[in-house]
Design an enzyme around this catalytic site. Sequence first.
Site, PDB file in Angstrom:
ATOM      1  N   GLY A  46      -4.738  -5.118 -35.277  1.00  0.00           N
ATOM      2  CA  GLY A  46      -4.647  -5.866 -33.847  1.00  0.00           C
ATOM      3  C   GLY A  46      -5.993  -6.463 -33.390  1.00  0.00           C
ATOM      4  N   GLN A  51     -12.513  -9.293 -27.792  1.00  0.00           N
ATOM      5  CA  GLN A  51     -13.291  -8.614 -28.946  1.00  0.00           C
ATOM      6  C   GLN A  51     -14.087  -9.829 -29.839  1.00  0.00           C
ATOM      7  OE1 GLN A  51      -9.760  -6.255 -30.299  1.00  0.00           O
ATOM      8  NE2 GLN A  51     -11.710  -5.078 -31.078  1.00  0.00           N
ATOM      9  N   CYS A  91     -10.854   1.151 -33.924  1.00  0.00           N
ATOM     10  CA  CYS A  91     -10.963  -0.120 -33.200  1.00  0.00           C
ATOM     11  C   CYS A  91     -12.012  -0.715 -34.014  1.00  0.00           C
ATOM     12  CB  CYS A  91     -11.330  -0.002 -31.524  1.00  0.00           C
ATOM     13  SG  CYS A  91     -11.659  -1.346 -30.744  1.00  0.00           S
ATOM     14  N   LEU A  92     -11.599  -2.167 -34.138  1.00  0.00           N
ATOM     15  CA  LEU A  92     -12.640  -2.924 -34.983  1.00  0.00           C
ATOM     16  C   LEU A  92     -14.108  -3.090 -34.045  1.00  0.00           C
ATOM     17  CD1 LEU A  92     -10.270  -5.805 -36.138  1.00  0.00           C
ATOM     18  CD2 LEU A  92     -11.308  -3.997 -37.610  1.00  0.00           C
ATOM     19  N   GLU A 134      -4.574  -3.431 -27.618  1.00  0.00           N
ATOM     20  CA  GLU A 134      -5.081  -4.585 -27.455  1.00  0.00           C
ATOM     21  C   GLU A 134      -4.972  -5.184 -25.881  1.00  0.00           C
ATOM     22  OE1 GLU A 134      -6.743  -5.459 -29.742  1.00  0.00           O
ATOM     23  OE2 GLU A 134      -6.087  -4.045 -31.209  1.00  0.00           O
ATOM     24  N   HIS A 137      -8.128  -4.191 -24.301  1.00  0.00           N
ATOM     25  CA  HIS A 137      -9.255  -4.930 -24.152  1.00  0.00           C
ATOM     26  C   HIS A 137      -9.152  -6.146 -23.250  1.00  0.00           C
ATOM     27  CE1 HIS A 137     -11.162  -3.038 -28.014  1.00  0.00           C
ATOM     28  NE2 HIS A 137      -9.878  -3.218 -28.501  1.00  0.00           N
TER      29      HIS A 137
END
Length: 169
Positions: A46, A51, A91-92, A134, A137
């Site tokens: 995701g 981001q 989480c990226l 997501e 975010h």
Amino acid sequence: MALLDILEFPDPRLRTVAKPIEKVDGEIQKLADDMLETMYDAPGIGLAASQVDRHIRLIVVDVSEDQNDPHILINPEYDRLGEDIEYQEGCLSVPGYYEKVSRSDRISVRALNRDGDAIEFEATDLFAICIQHEIDHLDGKLFVDYLSNLKRTRIRKKLEKQHKQAAKA
């Protein structure tokens, strides 16, 4: 398509609340395609526009093992339908860290698709958890916000140290 830079915690831009998308056009579709490519390359399941430093309400999700079931959700909203479960999240934007977070295992989702058409569906299990993550975010919230101050501070300090070392290299 292009790979985009992913902001990393504690970058303050990750706290920006995303604005609704007024019109789905070629620019939004290209951004969605670039986000999918970036997510797959990372690799992740995701990615929110926040981001990649675009503060608009757009997320991409693909929880399939073969990366062949992408979902582009514009202006997504959800209602909780299920039970809260704890799930190990990563989480990226918080690379290398995984912690248990409690989220609903079933949600009802409303959004626009890549073409700007209204869609509604139910999501369960990992798909539901990923969408909730997501959408957080888009609201300027990270999964570390669900952790204790001690854990969050420890992660922030370790990532800040990594960022400083990478800048020197």
